[in-house]
Design a protein around this motif. Structure first.
Motif, PDB file in Angstrom:
ATOM      1  N   LEU A 247       0.845  -1.197   0.000  1.00  0.00           N
ATOM      2  CA  LEU A 247       0.000   0.000   0.000  1.00  0.00           C
ATOM      3  C   LEU A 247       0.880   1.247   0.000  1.00  0.00           C
ATOM      4  O   LEU A 247       2.002   1.228   0.506  1.00  0.00           O
ATOM      5  CB  LEU A 247      -0.883   0.041   1.251  1.00  0.00           C
ATOM      6  N   ILE A 248       0.361   2.314  -0.565  1.00  0.00           N
ATOM      7  CA  ILE A 248       0.991   3.623  -0.429  1.00  0.00           C
ATOM      8  C   ILE A 248       0.513   4.207   0.894  1.00  0.00           C
ATOM      9  O   ILE A 248      -0.683   4.439   1.082  1.00  0.00           O
ATOM     10  CB  ILE A 248       0.609   4.554  -1.602  1.00  0.00           C
ATOM     11  N   LEU A 249       1.437   4.440   1.819  1.00  0.00           N
ATOM     12  CA  LEU A 249       1.075   4.856   3.169  1.00  0.00           C
ATOM     13  C   LEU A 249       1.359   6.330   3.439  1.00  0.00           C
ATOM     14  O   LEU A 249       0.975   6.854   4.480  1.00  0.00           O
ATOM     15  CB  LEU A 249       1.808   3.991   4.197  1.00  0.00           C
ATOM     16  N   LYS A 250       2.065   6.988   2.518  1.00  0.00           N
ATOM     17  CA  LYS A 250       2.371   8.408   2.675  1.00  0.00           C
ATOM     18  C   LYS A 250       1.685   9.209   1.585  1.00  0.00           C
ATOM     19  O   LYS A 250       1.454   8.711   0.475  1.00  0.00           O
ATOM     20  CB  LYS A 250       3.879   8.654   2.604  1.00  0.00           C
ATOM     21  N   ARG A 251       1.359  10.452   1.896  1.00  0.00           N
ATOM     22  CA  ARG A 251       0.805  11.339   0.889  1.00  0.00           C
ATOM     23  C   ARG A 251       1.795  11.465  -0.274  1.00  0.00           C
ATOM     24  O   ARG A 251       2.982  11.717  -0.063  1.00  0.00           O
ATOM     25  CB  ARG A 251       0.565  12.734   1.471  1.00  0.00           C
ATOM     26  N   PRO A 252       1.340  11.272  -1.503  1.00  0.00           N
ATOM     27  CA  PRO A 252       2.269  11.373  -2.633  1.00  0.00           C
ATOM     28  C   PRO A 252       2.840  12.777  -2.776  1.00  0.00           C
ATOM     29  O   PRO A 252       2.156  13.770  -2.515  1.00  0.00           O
ATOM     30  CB  PRO A 252       1.387  11.021  -3.845  1.00  0.00           C
ATOM     31  N   PHE A 253       4.088  12.830  -3.168  1.00  0.00           N
ATOM     32  CA  PHE A 253       4.736  14.094  -3.534  1.00  0.00           C
ATOM     33  C   PHE A 253       5.434  13.851  -4.858  1.00  0.00           C
ATOM     34  O   PHE A 253       6.427  13.146  -4.934  1.00  0.00           O
ATOM     35  CB  PHE A 253       5.733  14.540  -2.468  1.00  0.00           C
ATOM     36  N   ARG A 254       4.879  14.419  -5.923  1.00  0.00           N
ATOM     37  CA  ARG A 254       5.422  14.229  -7.260  1.00  0.00           C
ATOM     38  C   ARG A 254       6.025  15.535  -7.750  1.00  0.00           C
ATOM     39  O   ARG A 254       5.382  16.591  -7.663  1.00  0.00           O
ATOM     40  CB  ARG A 254       4.329  13.775  -8.232  1.00  0.00           C
ATOM     41  N   SER A 255       7.249  15.451  -8.244  1.00  0.00           N
ATOM     42  CA  SER A 255       7.960  16.647  -8.692  1.00  0.00           C
ATOM     43  C   SER A 255       8.595  16.393 -10.056  1.00  0.00           C
ATOM     44  O   SER A 255       9.803  16.146 -10.155  1.00  0.00           O
ATOM     45  CB  SER A 255       9.030  17.038  -7.661  1.00  0.00           C
ATOM     46  N   PRO A 256       7.791  16.419 -11.126  1.00  0.00           N
ATOM     47  CA  PRO A 256       8.332  16.149 -12.462  1.00  0.00           C
ATOM     48  C   PRO A 256       9.239  17.275 -12.949  1.00  0.00           C
ATOM     49  O   PRO A 256       9.071  18.437 -12.571  1.00  0.00           O
ATOM     50  CB  PRO A 256       7.074  16.036 -13.336  1.00  0.00           C
ATOM     51  N   HIS A 257      10.200  16.930 -13.795  1.00  0.00           N
ATOM     52  CA  HIS A 257      11.107  17.918 -14.372  1.00  0.00           C
ATOM     53  C   HIS A 257      10.357  18.761 -15.401  1.00  0.00           C
ATOM     54  O   HIS A 257       9.357  18.321 -15.982  1.00  0.00           O
ATOM     55  CB  HIS A 257      12.289  17.201 -15.037  1.00  0.00           C
ATOM     56  N   HIS A 258      10.856  19.977 -15.641  1.00  0.00           N
ATOM     57  CA  HIS A 258      10.118  20.881 -16.529  1.00  0.00           C
ATOM     58  C   HIS A 258      10.154  20.446 -17.996  1.00  0.00           C
ATOM     59  O   HIS A 258       9.450  21.022 -18.824  1.00  0.00           O
ATOM     60  CB  HIS A 258      10.638  22.321 -16.387  1.00  0.00           C
ATOM     61  N   THR A 259      10.946  19.413 -18.324  1.00  0.00           N
ATOM     62  CA  THR A 259      10.958  18.900 -19.707  1.00  0.00           C
ATOM     63  C   THR A 259       9.874  17.856 -19.946  1.00  0.00           C
ATOM     64  O   THR A 259       9.790  17.297 -21.043  1.00  0.00           O
ATOM     65  CB  THR A 259      12.330  18.278 -20.016  1.00  0.00           C
TER      66      THR A 259
END
Length: 511
Positions: free
Chosen positions: A266-278
């Protein structure tokens, strides 16, 4: 002889039951697969045939026809290998048909008979439970993921021979048990980063607290090194812990995307997504030849952080307009329509100009046109969809040296949770949970203003040249600020603070 086994495919983040029908008859030896199949499923013919041979099951020279129903929905992926093999063996009499009752099969076969893990097991097992199945036979590599659905008997198998022996009652397999209480308790309170790490930026911290309380989108503008990225990475630490239902919803998205590893159920932490600007628009929002969730869906119920906001391709970030309003992504292809949830908190960070030092003319060498061109990469319609705009100022040496004791993430989270509890209670009969999701109709119901407050917002609307959308967002933020103080009504100070969070538009974009 005819036989039937059951499997499932993934549509969006939901499973869809597929019946695998096998018929064996006299005639020219052939092995046909039908039922609107993708290339991976068509290739299953050779994988299944050789896997059966290497597992010790020699098939007589017969005409074999396998149909995957419903035939009008395209089947993709390799998860149908195992049910196809089981259906064929049942048709040849190696397995009694009655032993397949209420059983769903998922798995990819290797040529030596081993069963490999596949994507999308969690939503498939969950759908199987809803459809009345009582047990699922899945790859051993997916068993922790499938066992999240507690009411289903989930069996993890590593090779085809083990499955056949189990179905013929020649061996005993125990369903895998996952202790959910222990899983969640081991995770609670384990954070590597904390808001107390951030020096200064008290105004930005306050704005982020307001944003996290009502799931409001935030834009941070400031010079390089002011702490924008540092602040953004710590936002999940002040958001409430995931409930089991939220964790399951996020995990289904990650399961479909193949991002759950063998040791993670399971995912147990709030997601943090940081995609690159490309990043491309498809990778950000989802899609592709075989539609898959994008970054905005992977950040569901968490944070989507877009650093260096103006450096993103303009067409890419403009696509965010509709998802930010509707909290979901709809992708339409020839083979169907796919919907992915996208209820995330957008946090964007940017410099005020190319060099990053505007309006400090002692450091900034950008011309007014260059500044205007740089800021113009963020369109007004997109800016209107951001609830809070804040400025992060350069931290001075004195603040760094003093190292004041500041609030921890735990302290801030306690206030955020109280504000969210107020919202959950207020909107218990609505189809939304947060202030950021208020519709124009519900705003008039839950964000009522007194005469003084109406005069203030009217002046701000005229002086700041606000759009109707920006006006509504100010009221939503004011409602959240009032909730943080557990106030029933929006007062002048709540409204004033919310208006201040829109003043940055005037400073940078309308000068």
């Amino acid at each position: 002889m005819f036989s039937k086994a059951y499997s499932a495919s993934v549509n969006g983040i939901d499973g869809m039951i597929v019946s695998v029908e096998a018929d064996v008859s006299d005639g020219l030896p052939m092995f046909d697969l039908v039922g609107y199949l993708g290339s991976e499923v068509r290739e299953a013919r050779e994988r299944v045939r050789i896997s059966l041979k290497n597992s010790g099951y020699h098939l007589p020279p017969k005409r074999i026809t396998v149909n995957l129903s419903p035939a009008d929905i395209r089947k993709e992926g390799t998860a149908f290998d195992l049910p196809i093999a089981i259906a064929i063996l049942t048709a040849f009499g190696y397995i009694p048909q009655k032993n397949l009752a209420h059983t769903l099969f998922i798995g990819e076969l290797s040529l030596n008979g081993d069963i490999n893990k596949v994507n999308g097991v969690l939503p498939i097992v969950y759908t199987a439970l809803k459809q009345g199945f009582t047990r699922c036979i899945i790859p051993a590599g997916n068993v922790k993921e499938g066992a999240v659905v507690q009411e289903m008997d989930v069996y993890g198998v590593s090779c085809l021979k083990d499955v056949i022996e189990f179905l013929n009652n020649d061996s005993l397999l125990e369903p895998y048990f996952l202790d959910m209480d222990e899983l969640f308790s081991n995770h609670r309170g384990k954070e590597d980063i904390d808001f107390s790490d951030v020096t200064g930026q008290e105004l930005a911290k306050r704005a982020i607290e307001v944003g996290a309380s009502g799931m409001h989108n935030i834009l941070m503008v400031g010079p390089p090194g002011a702490g924008k990225t540092m602040l953004a990475k710590r936002i999940p630490t002040i958001m409430p812990e995931l409930s089991f239902e939220e964790s399951l919803e996020i995990s289904k998205i990650y399961s479909v995307s193949g991002l759950l590893d063998n040791n993670q159920s399971l995912i147990l932490k709030r997601p943090f997504r940081s995609p690159h600007h490309t990043i491309t628009s498809t990778a950000l929002t989802g899609g592709g030849r075989t539609p898959m969730p994008g970054e905005i869906s992977l950040a569901h119920l968490g944070v989507l952080f877009l650093d260096e906001f103006p450096e993103f391709n303009r067409n890419t970030i403009e696509i965010l307009r509709q998802p930010l309003e509707e909290n979901e992504i709809t992708i339409t292809r020839l083979q169907g329509t796919f919907r992915y949830p996208a209820n995330c908190m957008l946090v964007a960070a940017m410099n005020p100009c190319s060099c990053g030092h505007y309006p400090n003319r002692n450091k900034c060498n950008c011309s007014p046109n260059q500044v205007k061109r740089y800021l113009g990469k963020i369109s007004r319609p997109l800016l209107d969809r951001i609830d809070i705009c804040i400025e992060t100022l350069q931290v001075n040496y004195k603040d760094l040296e003093e190292k004041k004791v500041t609030e921890t993430s735990k302290d801030i989270r306690a206030r955020v949770m109280k504000a969210r509890e107020v919202q959950m209670s207020r909107y218990c009969n609505e189809n939304f949970n947060y202030n950021s999701q208020l519709t124009p109709k519900s705003i008039s119901k839950y964000c009522k203003l007194g005469k003084k407050e109406q005069i203030l917002i009217e002046k701000a609307f005229t002086k700041m040249n606000l759009s109707a959308r920006a006006y509504h967002r100010i009221l939503k933020v004011a409602r959240t600020i009032a909730d943080l103080e557990n106030a029933d009504d929006i007062s002048i100070k709540h409204l004033s603070e919310a208006i201040c969070y829109r003043s940055l538009d005037k400073k940078y974009w309308e000068e």
